[in-house]
Scaffold this motif. Structure first.
Motif, short mmCIF file in Angstrom:
data_model
loop_
_atom_site.label_atom_id
_atom_site.label_comp_id
_atom_site.label_asym_id
_atom_site.label_seq_id
_atom_site.Cartn_x
_atom_site.Cartn_y
_atom_site.Cartn_z
N ALA A 241 -16.86 2.86 -14.61
CA ALA A 241 -16.41 2.50 -13.27
C ALA A 241 -14.89 2.60 -13.16
CB ALA A 241 -16.87 1.09 -12.91
N ARG A 242 -14.20 2.18 -14.22
CA ARG A 242 -12.74 2.26 -14.23
C ARG A 242 -12.28 3.72 -14.23
NH1 ARG A 242 -8.33 0.98 -12.14
NH2 ARG A 242 -6.50 1.18 -13.48
N LYS A 243 -12.98 4.57 -14.98
CA LYS A 243 -12.65 5.99 -15.00
C LYS A 243 -12.82 6.62 -13.62
CE LYS A 243 -14.01 10.33 -17.25
NZ LYS A 243 -14.93 10.95 -18.24
N ASP A 244 -13.90 6.26 -12.95
CA ASP A 244 -14.15 6.77 -11.60
C ASP A 244 -13.08 6.30 -10.63
OD1 ASP A 244 -16.17 8.09 -9.68
OD2 ASP A 244 -15.88 6.11 -8.78
N ALA A 245 -12.63 5.04 -10.78
CA ALA A 245 -11.58 4.51 -9.91
C ALA A 245 -10.26 5.24 -10.13
CB ALA A 245 -11.40 3.01 -10.16
N ILE A 246 -9.94 5.56 -11.39
CA ILE A 246 -8.70 6.29 -11.68
C ILE A 246 -8.75 7.68 -11.07
CG2 ILE A 246 -7.38 7.37 -13.56
CD1 ILE A 246 -8.04 4.94 -15.28
N LEU A 247 -9.90 8.36 -11.21
CA LEU A 247 -10.04 9.69 -10.63
C LEU A 247 -9.93 9.64 -9.11
CD1 LEU A 247 -10.63 12.69 -11.10
CD2 LEU A 247 -13.08 12.15 -10.97
N ASN A 248 -10.52 8.63 -8.51
CA ASN A 248 -10.46 8.49 -7.05
C ASN A 248 -9.02 8.26 -6.59
OD1 ASN A 248 -12.59 8.14 -4.74
ND2 ASN A 248 -10.96 6.68 -4.31
N GLN A 249 -8.29 7.40 -7.31
CA GLN A 249 -6.89 7.15 -6.98
C GLN A 249 -6.04 8.39 -7.18
OE1 GLN A 249 -4.74 4.58 -5.82
NE2 GLN A 249 -6.72 4.02 -4.96
N LEU A 250 -6.42 9.23 -8.13
CA LEU A 250 -5.70 10.49 -8.33
C LEU A 250 -5.81 11.36 -7.08
CD1 LEU A 250 -4.18 12.45 -10.21
CD2 LEU A 250 -6.42 13.28 -10.97
N TRP A 251 -7.01 11.45 -6.51
CA TRP A 251 -7.19 12.23 -5.28
C TRP A 251 -6.41 11.65 -4.12
CZ3 TRP A 251 -8.62 16.98 -5.01
CH2 TRP A 251 -9.50 17.53 -5.97
N VAL A 252 -6.39 10.32 -4.03
CA VAL A 252 -5.63 9.67 -2.96
C VAL A 252 -4.16 10.08 -3.02
CG1 VAL A 252 -4.78 7.47 -2.08
CG2 VAL A 252 -7.18 7.70 -2.71
N ASN A 253 -3.58 9.98 -4.20
CA ASN A 253 -2.15 10.23 -4.33
C ASN A 253 -1.80 11.71 -4.35
OD1 ASN A 253 -0.64 7.48 -4.84
ND2 ASN A 253 -2.63 7.34 -5.86
N LEU A 254 -2.74 12.57 -4.77
CA LEU A 254 -2.52 14.01 -4.64
C LEU A 254 -2.55 14.42 -3.17
CD1 LEU A 254 -4.60 15.54 -7.60
CD2 LEU A 254 -2.10 15.33 -7.40
N GLY A 255 -3.27 13.67 -2.35
CA GLY A 255 -3.22 13.91 -0.92
C GLY A 255 -1.93 13.41 -0.29
N TYR A 256 -1.44 12.25 -0.75
CA TYR A 256 -0.22 11.68 -0.20
C TYR A 256 1.04 12.43 -0.64
CZ TYR A 256 -2.34 7.40 1.68
OH TYR A 256 -3.06 6.50 2.42
N LEU A 257 1.04 12.97 -1.86
CA LEU A 257 2.26 13.57 -2.41
C LEU A 257 2.85 14.68 -1.52
CD1 LEU A 257 4.30 13.63 -4.72
CD2 LEU A 257 2.79 15.24 -5.92
N PRO A 258 2.06 15.68 -1.10
CA PRO A 258 2.65 16.71 -0.22
C PRO A 258 3.15 16.15 1.10
CG PRO A 258 0.53 17.42 -1.09
CD PRO A 258 0.65 15.96 -1.40
N LEU A 259 2.49 15.11 1.62
CA LEU A 259 2.91 14.51 2.88
C LEU A 259 4.26 13.83 2.74
CD1 LEU A 259 -0.45 12.95 4.15
CD2 LEU A 259 0.53 15.18 4.68
N THR A 260 4.45 13.10 1.63
CA THR A 260 5.73 12.42 1.44
C THR A 260 6.86 13.42 1.24
OG1 THR A 260 5.31 12.20 -0.94
CG2 THR A 260 4.63 10.38 0.46
N VAL A 261 6.59 14.52 0.53
CA VAL A 261 7.60 15.57 0.36
C VAL A 261 7.91 16.22 1.71
CG1 VAL A 261 8.12 17.79 -0.74
CG2 VAL A 261 6.97 15.98 -2.04
N HIS A 262 6.88 16.47 2.50
CA HIS A 262 7.04 17.08 3.82
C HIS A 262 7.91 16.22 4.73
CE1 HIS A 262 6.00 18.66 7.77
NE2 HIS A 262 5.42 17.50 8.10
N TRP A 263 7.59 14.92 4.81
CA TRP A 263 8.34 14.04 5.71
C TRP A 263 9.69 13.62 5.13
CZ3 TRP A 263 2.99 11.56 6.20
CH2 TRP A 263 2.32 12.11 7.30
#
Length: 303
Positions: A241-263
């Motif tokens: 469950a912890r591994k799945d949570a880490i992978l899910n958080q990775l997707w969240v922040n990989l989505g946010y990273l280009p947006l923060t660089v853009h703005w």
């Protein structure tokens, strides 16, 4: 007229009333509906639902614009309106996305308070390593700077606070750069989390090994496991469950990273379609994590 006939006539209006006003009397309880209400009742759940709408609207507009461009090319005309996707529907979707985005900023105006609570709690219950502790400290300070800057800029844009457009622009850039620091550090946090998780898995494998499978390979009969085996299985499930949570958080922040660089760049780097794409990835991953977190646990459902 017999008494039975008169009584049946007297019952009919009541039955008709029950059929209309009590239409939901035959609808059984729905766990999915209860789960949805439970999730949307949280701050994160409400924000993720709004976020899906905000960024999903940009993808819809991009699709309508592409559809319009193809239709124009096939028709051989020169009339092309990419700004609204060539349809009034795109205009309405764009207004909806802007309204939801505006509401999300307004809803975050008190976002500083949970950040302060988190910083206080973190010092009393620090993370397991010094590196993680310092990462979270810097993240907390970055958001403590970001939240007031966003709130003041938002209120200034609506002529509530006397803040000039130039000052708001500087506040927005600096605030989003603080958010970018948080996102980059969160990726580093996930790398360290994964390292610690692998160490725990190795230690568990050396100490307890892997438990007997719950079902035999050739049959569907359950294997009778001892208490120690059940405990071991529970520990491995926790790691999974912890591994799945880490992978899910990775997707969240990989989505946010280009947006923060853009703005964080004056004028931006991405088109609205790419903003919608990356924002939808972050929102979907966040929604998935929150949906699982608010699921009714089996032990609670049995009570």
């Amino acid at each position: 007229m017999s008494q039975s006939a008169s009584s049946s006539k007297a019952v009919r209006p009541a039955n008709a009333t029950d059929a209309v006003l009590g239409a939901f009397s035959n609808v059984p309880p729905n766990e999915t509906l209860e789960h949805l209400i439970r999730y949307l009742g949280t701050w994160s759940g409400f924000d993720k639902a709004m976020m899906i709408t905000q960024y999903g609207s940009k993808l819809v507009i991009a699709f309508l614009a592409l559809q319009h461009a193809l239709r124009v090319r096939l028709a051989g005309t020169k009339s092309f309106h990419a700004a609204n996707g060539g349809s009034s529907v795109a205009v309405r979707v764009q207004r909806l996305g802007a309204l939801v985005g505006n509401a999300r900023v307004l809803y975050r105006i008190w976002g500083l308070l949970p950040m302060l609570q988190w910083m206080i709690s973190m010092e009393r219950n620090p993370p397991p390593t010094r590196l993680l502790h310092n990462i979270e400290r810097i993240q907390g300070w970055a958001m403590i700077i970001y939240c007031p800057l966003e709130a003041v800029s938002y209120l200034g844009a609506h002529s509530i606070l006397p803040v000039s457009a130039r000052t708001r622009g500087k506040m927005d850039l600096f605030g989003v750069r603080c958010w970018a620091v948080y996102v980059i550090l969160q990726l580093l946090h996930l790398v360290e989390d994964n390292r610690l998780l692998r160490l725990r898995a190795r230690a568990l494998e050396r100490g307890r090994g892997h438990p007997t499978p719950a079902r035999t390979p050739n049959t569907e009969k359950k294997v009778d496991l001892g208490e120690e085996q059940e405990t071991t299985r529970g520990m491995w499930r926790e790691l999974d469950a912890r591994k799945d949570a880490i992978l899910n958080q990775l997707w969240v922040n990989l989505g946010y990273l280009p947006l923060t660089v853009h703005w964080s760049t004056p004028g931006g780097l991405l088109s609205d379609a790419w903003v919608g794409f990356f924002g939808t990835i972050a929102a979907s991953a966040g929604l998935r994590a929150g949906w699982r977190a608010t699921a009714k646990r089996p032990e609670l459902a049995a009570k």
